[in-house]
Design an enzyme around this catalytic site. Structure first.
Site, PDB file in Angstrom:
ATOM      1  N   GLY A  87      51.784 -18.374   6.727  1.00 45.24           N
ATOM      2  CA  GLY A  87      52.177 -19.774   6.603  1.00 45.24           C
ATOM      3  C   GLY A  87      52.908 -20.180   7.859  1.00 45.24           C
ATOM      4  O   GLY A  87      53.399 -19.317   8.598  1.00 45.24           O
TER       5      GLY A  87
ATOM      6  N   CYS B  48      51.734 -11.645   7.495  1.00 47.78           N
ATOM      7  CA  CYS B  48      52.400 -12.566   8.414  1.00 47.78           C
ATOM      8  C   CYS B  48      53.645 -13.175   7.760  1.00 47.78           C
ATOM      9  O   CYS B  48      54.594 -12.463   7.484  1.00 47.78           O
ATOM     10  CB  CYS B  48      51.397 -13.621   8.894  1.00 47.78           C
ATOM     11  SG  CYS B  48      52.009 -14.580  10.270  1.00 47.78           S
ATOM     12  N   TYR B  49      53.654 -14.453   7.432  1.00 47.65           N
ATOM     13  CA  TYR B  49      54.830 -15.025   6.760  1.00 47.65           C
ATOM     14  C   TYR B  49      55.124 -14.261   5.467  1.00 47.65           C
ATOM     15  O   TYR B  49      56.278 -14.030   5.115  1.00 47.65           O
ATOM     16  CB  TYR B  49      54.601 -16.515   6.474  1.00 47.65           C
ATOM     17  CG  TYR B  49      55.786 -17.163   5.796  1.00 47.65           C
ATOM     18  CD1 TYR B  49      56.867 -17.615   6.539  1.00 47.65           C
ATOM     19  CD2 TYR B  49      55.833 -17.302   4.410  1.00 47.65           C
ATOM     20  CE1 TYR B  49      57.967 -18.188   5.912  1.00 47.65           C
ATOM     21  CE2 TYR B  49      56.928 -17.874   3.779  1.00 47.65           C
ATOM     22  CZ  TYR B  49      57.998 -18.323   4.541  1.00 47.65           C
ATOM     23  OH  TYR B  49      59.084 -18.877   3.928  1.00 47.65           O
TER      24      TYR B  49
ATOM     25  N   HIS C  11      47.008 -10.717  10.934  1.00 46.30           N
ATOM     26  CA  HIS C  11      46.082 -11.283   9.937  1.00 46.30           C
ATOM     27  C   HIS C  11      44.844 -10.398   9.765  1.00 46.30           C
ATOM     28  O   HIS C  11      43.996 -10.363  10.650  1.00 46.30           O
ATOM     29  CB  HIS C  11      45.637 -12.677  10.378  1.00 46.30           C
ATOM     30  CG  HIS C  11      46.718 -13.691  10.263  1.00 46.30           C
ATOM     31  ND1 HIS C  11      46.918 -14.437   9.127  1.00 46.30           N
ATOM     32  CD2 HIS C  11      47.684 -14.061  11.129  1.00 46.30           C
ATOM     33  CE1 HIS C  11      47.961 -15.231   9.293  1.00 46.30           C
ATOM     34  NE2 HIS C  11      48.446 -15.022  10.511  1.00 46.30           N
TER      35      HIS C  11
ATOM     36  N   GLU D 218      42.471 -10.978   7.694  1.00 52.40           N
ATOM     37  CA  GLU D 218      41.344 -11.776   7.211  1.00 52.40           C
ATOM     38  C   GLU D 218      40.500 -12.372   8.329  1.00 52.40           C
ATOM     39  O   GLU D 218      39.390 -12.818   8.089  1.00 52.40           O
ATOM     40  CB  GLU D 218      41.843 -12.885   6.267  1.00 52.40           C
ATOM     41  CG  GLU D 218      42.685 -13.997   6.902  1.00 52.40           C
ATOM     42  CD  GLU D 218      44.171 -13.653   7.051  1.00 52.40           C
ATOM     43  OE1 GLU D 218      44.514 -12.462   7.046  1.00 52.40           O
ATOM     44  OE2 GLU D 218      44.979 -14.591   7.193  1.00 52.40           O
TER      45      GLU D 218
ATOM     46  N   SER E 296      23.289 -35.073  -7.088  1.00 52.79           N
ATOM     47  CA  SER E 296      23.492 -35.837  -5.854  1.00 52.79           C
ATOM     48  C   SER E 296      22.367 -35.587  -4.870  1.00 52.79           C
ATOM     49  O   SER E 296      22.243 -36.268  -3.863  1.00 52.79           O
ATOM     50  CB  SER E 296      24.812 -35.411  -5.218  1.00 52.79           C
ATOM     51  OG  SER E 296      24.669 -34.092  -4.715  1.00 52.79           O
ATOM     52  N   GLY E 297      21.555 -34.579  -5.171  1.00 56.99           N
ATOM     53  CA  GLY E 297      20.532 -34.180  -4.201  1.00 56.99           C
ATOM     54  C   GLY E 297      20.992 -32.947  -3.430  1.00 56.99           C
ATOM     55  O   GLY E 297      20.201 -32.250  -2.824  1.00 56.99           O
ATOM     56  N   GLY E 298      22.305 -32.663  -3.478  1.00 61.50           N
ATOM     57  CA  GLY E 298      22.861 -31.535  -2.727  1.00 61.50           C
ATOM     58  C   GLY E 298      22.827 -30.227  -3.514  1.00 61.50           C
ATOM     59  O   GLY E 298      22.373 -30.178  -4.660  1.00 61.50           O
ATOM     60  N   VAL E 299      23.338 -29.188  -2.867  1.00 66.17           N
ATOM     61  CA  VAL E 299      23.239 -27.833  -3.401  1.00 66.17           C
ATOM     62  C   VAL E 299      24.134 -27.639  -4.639  1.00 66.17           C
ATOM     63  O   VAL E 299      23.697 -27.077  -5.648  1.00 66.17           O
ATOM     64  CB  VAL E 299      23.663 -26.810  -2.305  1.00 66.17           C
ATOM     65  CG1 VAL E 299      23.670 -25.398  -2.854  1.00 66.17           C
ATOM     66  CG2 VAL E 299      22.736 -26.922  -1.103  1.00 66.17           C
ATOM     67  N   ASP E 300      25.385 -28.130  -4.563  1.00 66.70           N
ATOM     68  CA  ASP E 300      26.345 -27.846  -5.634  1.00 66.70           C
ATOM     69  C   ASP E 300      25.881 -28.405  -6.984  1.00 66.70           C
ATOM     70  O   ASP E 300      25.893 -27.697  -7.995  1.00 66.70           O
ATOM     71  CB  ASP E 300      27.727 -28.434  -5.297  1.00 66.70           C
ATOM     72  CG  ASP E 300      28.271 -27.885  -3.987  1.00 66.70           C
ATOM     73  OD1 ASP E 300      27.760 -26.839  -3.536  1.00 66.70           O
ATOM     74  OD2 ASP E 300      29.185 -28.501  -3.416  1.00 66.70           O
ATOM     75  N   SER E 301      25.473 -29.674  -6.986  1.00 62.35           N
ATOM     76  CA  SER E 301      25.092 -30.259  -8.279  1.00 62.35           C
ATOM     77  C   SER E 301      23.790 -29.630  -8.790  1.00 62.35           C
ATOM     78  O   SER E 301      23.582 -29.512  -9.996  1.00 62.35           O
ATOM     79  CB  SER E 301      24.975 -31.774  -8.194  1.00 62.35           C
ATOM     80  OG  SER E 301      23.980 -32.168  -7.281  1.00 62.35           O
TER      81      SER E 301
ATOM     82  N   LYS F 173      31.353 -22.124  -1.498  1.00 61.80           N
ATOM     83  CA  LYS F 173      30.001 -22.593  -1.174  1.00 61.80           C
ATOM     84  C   LYS F 173      28.995 -21.435  -1.073  1.00 61.80           C
ATOM     85  O   LYS F 173      27.901 -21.496  -1.619  1.00 61.80           O
ATOM     86  CB  LYS F 173      30.046 -23.346   0.160  1.00 61.80           C
ATOM     87  CG  LYS F 173      28.768 -24.067   0.497  1.00 61.80           C
ATOM     88  CD  LYS F 173      28.824 -25.450  -0.028  1.00 61.80           C
ATOM     89  CE  LYS F 173      27.545 -26.203   0.163  1.00 61.80           C
ATOM     90  NZ  LYS F 173      27.628 -27.522  -0.478  1.00 61.80           N
TER      91      LYS F 173
END
Ligand code: XMP
Length: 510
Positions: free
Chosen positions: A51, A78-79, A165, A167, A219-224, A366
């Protein structure tokens, strides 16, 4: 599973993704989550993120001190490393040399989190403070030239701290350090595989929804699309997907998604052709925020009308949507425009319609959404499409949106994307698209002068859309794409390639 307490790190999501990639579910909580709240998750370990604050500042964030009495292993990063030392009786001071960037780490105790790793390794630092005195029961496990306690351990209580870090990819052995913490220290068992995640979601939806009907916005997108597929597997034709065609999607996209759904048994799919309505409301509007507002409101109106009209005869009790994990988890790094739009819909639609909310993929990132999609048998071609903004092509036609401009942009974008796909460049890129500038410039074709629009091509590399670098595209490919756009798209006589990073620019132009 593992809990990550977020102290405002831009990397908290990255830590969670690394942990999940190792097969363990990770959940991010605010730094102040109480020990009781944490205990409810029955975690195998707790990670304290980095942080920007300094523990030496008054009012800087602290975790609940009782997390250190739960008997659960803790890894401070780290923090997180500094705050643990500080709270348990150690001392943190401003470093003599501010260590930022790559550092050579010398491991002095090669066990626990450093088990099986080289004694010397490159790590990535990004904080000005360092631990100068350890709490009782702790010992140093690694150092650098200017940081005596770059890592420490209390083996008895299973507390570990690292100033760097793990990650980020610049830390050579970062993944192995996390792996050691998860499996050797916490003794976590792998339980996060996408096929079992999909099965779990399907079972949960079944038990939550019972015999009710559910409406879901496509929506036409991947998630929906993935959300709708999970719902369909759970409740079959009690699912009512509503696909509002705003006329602002990419070339062929409505047809592609709608025919996929129809072919795969979504019998109650409603495609609402609202392109003309959106265009009418956008007439004369050049301000980006106003465009977004109009589109958002209109979308809600059309959706609401459909639910109150065509779908009135069904006992619909839930509104489902494709909210994903970063949309939901509050942190400095996740306030994307997409999240705002989704939450905006979230707040008004269910209230207006008196429906309960269902968010089947709310715990997924995602890339996990895509992998769940694969596990469900959805085609790669649909799943690996680049992110696309809610207001669609309306924010890529700069200024006023007209039918003519939309048509030109749609064609130019299709040429660009097709060439990226056939050359194999598409999957190397986070997001690529064309934008149409509302200015006309002079060119010459054959013997005649032309006076036509400018198209800008944007392709960026990014991890989460928060920052981005322009994609280093092969020159020959760029030249080919520009030639094909000029040659086949009427109304364009100049193609630019955008070489701006974010920041200072944004990914989109509006
Ligand atoms: P910017 O342009 O802010 O974009 O760098 C970051 C990411 O967010 C997407 N984006 C949007 N998504 N509604 C959305 O759903 C919006 O209004 C919107 N604006 C930007 C953008 O495509 C990129 O992935």
């Amino acid at each position: 599973m593992v809990i990550i307490l977020n102290f405002g790190s831009q990397f908290a999501h990255l830590i969670a993704r690394r942990v999940r990639d190792l097969g363990i579910k990770a959940e991010i909580l605010r730094f102040g989550a109480t020990a009781d709240e944490i205990k409810k998750f029955n975690p195998a370990g707790i990670i304290l993120s980095g942080g920007p604050a300094s523990v030496r500042e008054k009012g800087s964030p602290r975790p609940d001190k009782n997390i250190f009495t739960l008997g659960i292993p803790v890894l401070g990063i780290c923090y997180g490393h500094q705050v643990m030392a500080h709270m348990l009786g150690g001392q943190v001071a401003k470093g003599r040399h501010r260590e930022f960037g790559k550092e050579a780490l010398a491991v002095t105790a090669g066990k626990n989190i450093f088990k099986g790793l080289p004694r010397r390794q490159t790590v990535w630092f990004s904080h000005g403070d360092q631990v100068v005195k350890l709490p009782v029961g702790f010992f140093g496990t690694a150092k650098t030239g200017s940081c005596r306690y770059a890592a420490f351990a209390d083996e008895k209580r299973k507390f570990f701290g690292i100033q760097f870090h793990p990650e980020v990819t610049h830390t050579e052995c970062g993944k192995k350090i996390l792996k050691n913490f998860l499996f050797s220290v916490c003794r976590a068992r792998k339980d996060w595989a996408m096929d079992s995640v999909a099965e779990g979601i399907i079972a949960d939806v079944k038990s939550e929804v019972g015999n009710a009907h559910v409406v879901v916005g496509i929506s036409g997108g991947v998630d929906s699309l993935v959300a709708a597929t999970l719902l369909h597997r759970s409740i079959g034709n009690r699912l009512h997907p509503v696909f509002v065609d705003t006329g602002l999607l990419r070339k062929g996209e409505v047809l592609q998604v709608a025919s996929y759904l129809k072919k795969h048994g979504f019998a109650r799919l409603h495609v609402i052709d609202a392109g003309a309505l959106f265009l009418k409301k956008l007439k004369g509007i050049a301000d980006p925020e106003q465009k977004r507002k109009i589109i958002g409101h209109l979308f809600i109106r059309v959706f609401e009308r459909t639910v109150r009209g065509e779908l009135k005869k069904y006992p619909i009790a839930y509104l489902a949507q494709g909210t994903i994990y970063p949309d939901r988890i509050e942190s400095a790094s996740t306030s994307t425009a997409a999240a705002k739009i989704k939450s905006h819909h979230n707040l008004t639609l269910p209230e207006k319609l008196g429906l309960k909310i269902l968010e089947p993929i709310k715990d997924l990132y995602k890339d996990e959404v895509r992998r769940v999609g694969l596990a469900l048998g959805l085609p790669r071609e649909l799943l690996w499409r680049h992110p696309f903004p809610g207001p669609g092509l309306a924010v890529r036609v700069i200024g006023e949106v007209t039918n003519e401009r939309l048509a030109i942009l749609r064609e130019a974008d299709a040429v660009f994307i097709n060439e990226l796909r056939t050359s194999g460049e598409y999957e190397k890129i986070w997001q690529a698209f064309a934008a149409l500038f509302p200015v006309k410039v002079v060119g010459v074709m054959g013997d005649a002068r032309t006076y036509e629009y400018v198209v800008s091509l944007r392709a960026v590399d990014s991890i989460d859309g928060m920052s981005a670098d322009w994609h280093k595209m092969p020159n020959e490919l760029l030249e080919k794409i520009a030639g094909r756009i000029i040659g086949s798209v009427r109304g364009v006589n100049r193609v630019l390639y955008d070489v701006t990073q974010k920041p200072p620019a944004t990914i989109e132009y509006e």
